[in-house]
Design an enzyme around this catalytic site. Structure first.
Site, short mmCIF file in Angstrom:
data_model
loop_
_atom_site.label_atom_id
_atom_site.label_comp_id
_atom_site.label_asym_id
_atom_site.label_seq_id
_atom_site.Cartn_x
_atom_site.Cartn_y
_atom_site.Cartn_z
N THR A 1 0.84 -1.20 0.00
CA THR A 1 0.00 0.00 0.00
C THR A 1 0.87 1.24 0.00
OG1 THR A 1 -0.04 0.31 2.40
CG2 THR A 1 -1.66 -1.21 1.46
N ASP A 2 0.32 2.35 -0.47
CA ASP A 2 0.97 3.63 -0.21
C ASP A 2 0.88 3.90 1.29
OD1 ASP A 2 2.31 6.00 -0.58
OD2 ASP A 2 1.03 6.69 -2.21
N CYS A 3 1.71 4.80 1.76
CA CYS A 3 1.88 4.94 3.21
C CYS A 3 0.68 5.62 3.87
CB CYS A 3 3.17 5.67 3.49
SG CYS A 3 4.60 4.74 2.88
#
Length: 721
Positions: free
Chosen positions: A267-269
């Site tokens: 995932t993106d952060c």
């Protein structure tokens, strides 16, 4: 006989010892076993809590199995970033402007070499630091659909085909050519339909129909999967109401099942936090953690997995076996990197300090910067300057000596950055006078410096434009007008006013150099300059590369990977993800500079050497060979671009890049260039059948040096069979 007996006894002892050692070596540490066997063995030894502790980007140590902690978060967009001294290459958008796949492959190869060396050095000291690992969250292959997006500088431009080819070259260079080990792991991001607005990215819902999704937003991702990219990162936004990080259709059905992706998905952060806090499509963190695993997410760049997956299993929202599947995918990447092999990955274990920021990498940074810069204007062929033609130079402007304007976003640091002032100064003889002045800042429209001094110089080089604090990611571009994004294409009003006053006060030549990572309104200052060079954010050798161009050591050869519009008023609403009216593929109005544009110090003619056939079927490949002749007085590179015009059917692109080739041609000489386009590349998405379709009809291939240029063309027909 006694010696033989002793030998036999000794050999038996040795064999017995080796057998004991082999039995004491866990299967997961045995490099002779298959990776799948080793992963299965390791997972069998882990408790549920230990498994979950490995699924966050700050992967925890498991001391009883001698598994050290590991931080998955590393950046390498245009050089190893945030990790100390490293070579800084031109920003990604500048690399795209080279239209040079081999060169981009070389850049990524250099980046992964430096990454390996840094990893070796830091781990040898017992350090397990963020940004010192081997799993890189790059390249960014989102489509730069709208010039207002601040993060567009991180991309390879507005065209899916160019993005796919430059991105694939980067992946090949980053991951290496070894048959057994990954040199480093690349990540295609942000999956998918992610290109602004920055201010609302955590809750934004991109409404995209299947046709635009397949033809534009997913095209490059599919290409990078086919090129073997190890990882894919999901985006913050939703698509048609479903957040990307819990989107099973996107991650499992399309990415894994349809495309056959075998790597891991991260995932993106903070994206999983966004699901229940911003999008609010799932009520709790525990349910979100379960939904992420079920959608096909393997690694979480936050703490949701590590904090809530055990609870999700206990609440029977998912099974431990499903956790094992996710863990197996990220472990596979680590095994391919050599993390569980004694001594690490053998081909790269000896990389050390001499592999970091060395002379070869610095020279490569200079070459990329040379090929990235785009000559937009050159009245009366004022450039290049002839040797000894001018004896005094004024270099001025807010970006003439600014570090930010050299390095762009997601940058590293370097002890050898050569800014524009230093580049000009270092490339003239000691008997030539060079002055510097700031000239103006980004805000003040009335107070200027250096104009009197410029009037006393033979030539003025004014370096203006944007910087990563005016455009970029939300939070980083803290002076941007709209959460990292731009509201317009305008240069700072102070710079326009400064250039106007500079032109009033200086009657001798003025060369404007513009730094930016996006389309800006060049027309606002064009009449105040005799020549204009678009330098992007050119990296640590930008100053030397500029000097190489203005003093004629090389001819400029960069080409725009973007359309330069007249105004954002010509474009649809920024929040619209429909491609109608966007990019050269679908915008039919007047522009300042077309996609692919770039001037040279010489001229080129095209002559057909072989024409395409009159008719093709789906299994065929269109092939066209031309002779490119340098008809000027200087050796130079040309970028031949091949565009396809489609039958006049609903929602077909106006034209579309389907081939390009950079070629070096000596003055007075010619080079043969062959461009091949598989007919299957011309398929379009059929909304009724939910699949690809090759439409029969009359097509045209156009060859030129930009999307509005037509040096050669040929018509052909596709039967659709």
């Amino acid at each position: 006989m006694k010696k033989s007996a002793a030998c036999l006894s000794g050999c038996a002892l040795i064999l017995s010892s080796l057998s004991a050692i082999a039995q004491s070596t866990p299967v997961y540490k045995d490099a002779s076993q298959s990776i799948d066997t080793r992963i299965k063995d390791l997972i069998s030894k882990l408790t549920l809590e230990e498994k979950v502790s490995l699924l966050g980007y700050r992967s925890k140590a498991v001391p009883r199995l001698n598994i050290p902690a590991y931080n998955w978060w590393n950046e390498g967009l245009h050089g190893v970033a945030r990790a100390g001294d490293a070579t800084i290459f031109p920003q990604a958008i500048g690399m795209a402007a080279t239209f040079n796949e081999k060169l981009v492959d070389s850049v990524a190869d250099a980046i992964s070499t430096e990454a390996r060396a840094k990893y070796n050095l830091s781990t040898s000291l017992g350090r397990r630091l963020q940004y010192m690992g081997l799993t890189f969250w790059t390249p960014n292959i989102n489509i730069f659909r709208d010039p207002r997006w601040g993060r567009g500088q991180e991309t390879y431009g507005e065209d899916p085909f160019l993005t796919a080819h430059i991105g694939s070259a980067f992946v090949h260079g980053m991951q290496g050519k070894d048959s057994r080990y990954l040199k480093a792991a690349a990540t295609a991001k942000h999956f998918a339909a992610h290109s602004g607005p920055e201010a609302t990215r955590d809750s934004f819902d991109a409404i995209v129909d299947e046709k635009d999704m397949r033809e534009t937003y997913l095209y490059a991702f599919h290409a990078l999967v086919n090129s073997g990219v190890e990882s894919v990162m999901t985006a913050y936004n939703s698509i048609n109401g479903v957040p990307n990080s819990v989107n099973k259709n996107l991650v499992t059905d399309i990415l894994r099942n349809e495309w056959g992706f075998k790597g891991h998905v991260v995932t993106d952060c903070g994206a999983l936090d966004d699901v229940f806090l911003a999008h609010k499509t799932i009520p709790t963190a525990v349910e979100t953690a379960a939904a992420g695993i079920k959608a096909g997410i393997d690694l979480d760049c936050s703490s949701v997995f590590q904090g809530d997956l055990v609870k999700a299993v206990q609440q029977k929202l998912l099974t431990e076996k499903e956790v094992d599947v996710a863990l197996s995918r990220i472990l596979k990447t680590q095994f391919k990197l050599g993390f569980f092999d004694d001594g690490g990955a053998a081909p790269f274990k000896n990389y050390g300090a001499d592999s970091i920021h060395n002379d070869a990498h610095i020279a490569l940074a200079r070459k990329v910067a040379q090929q990235s810069m785009v000559l937009l204007k050159n009245d009366n062929n004022i450039l290049p300057f002839k040797q000894g033609q001018y004896t005094s130079f004024m270099v001025l402007g807010p970006n003439a000596a600014a570090l930010d304007a050299m390095v762009g976003s997601y940058h590293g640091v370097s002890s050898k950055v050569v800014n524009f002032v230093e580049g000009i100064t270092g490339n003239v003889d000691k008997g030539t006078r060079v002055e510097y002045d700031l000239g103006c800042d980004y805000r003040d429209t009335t107070h200027f410096g250096g104009i009197w001094g410029a009037g006393n110089a033979d030539v003025t080089i004014a370096v203006i434009g944007l910087s990563p604090v005016l455009e970029g990611e939300a939070g980083d571009a803290f002076l941007a007008e709209s959460g990292g994004d731009k509201k317009s294409l305008s240069l700072p009003a102070s710079e326009i006013a400064f250039m106007r006053e500079l032109r009033k006060g200086v009657k001798k030549p003025i060369i404007a150099v513009i730094t930016a990572g996006s389309d800006v309104d060049v027309a606002a200052i064009a009449s105040y300059a005799d020549a204009i060079i678009y330098a992007w954010y050119p990296g640590e050798q930008g100053g030397n590369a500029l000097a190489d161009i203005v003093f004629g050591k090389i001819s400029p050869s960069g080409h725009l990977p973007l359309t330069f519009y007249n105004s954002v008023k010509d474009l649809p609403e920024y929040t619209s993800y429909s491609m109608k009216g966007r990019t050269y593929r679908y915008f039919g109005g007047a522009v300042q500079y077309p996609f692919g544009f770039g001037l040279s110090y010489t001229s080129f003619s095209y002559e057909a050497a072989s024409a395409p056939a009159k008719q093709y079927a789906a299994k065929d490949t269109i092939s066209i060979t031309i002779k490119v002749k340098n008809t000027g007085n200087m050796d130079a590179d040309e970028v031949v671009q091949a565009y396809i015009k489609y039958p006049n059917l609903d929602r077909m692109p106006i034209k579309e890049l389907k081939g390009f080739k950079r070629v070096s041609v000596g003055k007075g000489n010619g080079q043969l260039v062959t461009i091949k386009v598989p007919v299957k590349e011309l398929q379009k998405w059929d909304l009724q059948k939910h699949g690809w379709k090759l439409y029969p009809g009359d097509y045209k291939v156009i060859l030129g040096s930009n999307s509005a240029d037509e040096k050669l063309s040929a018509s052909f027909r596709i039967t659709g069979k």
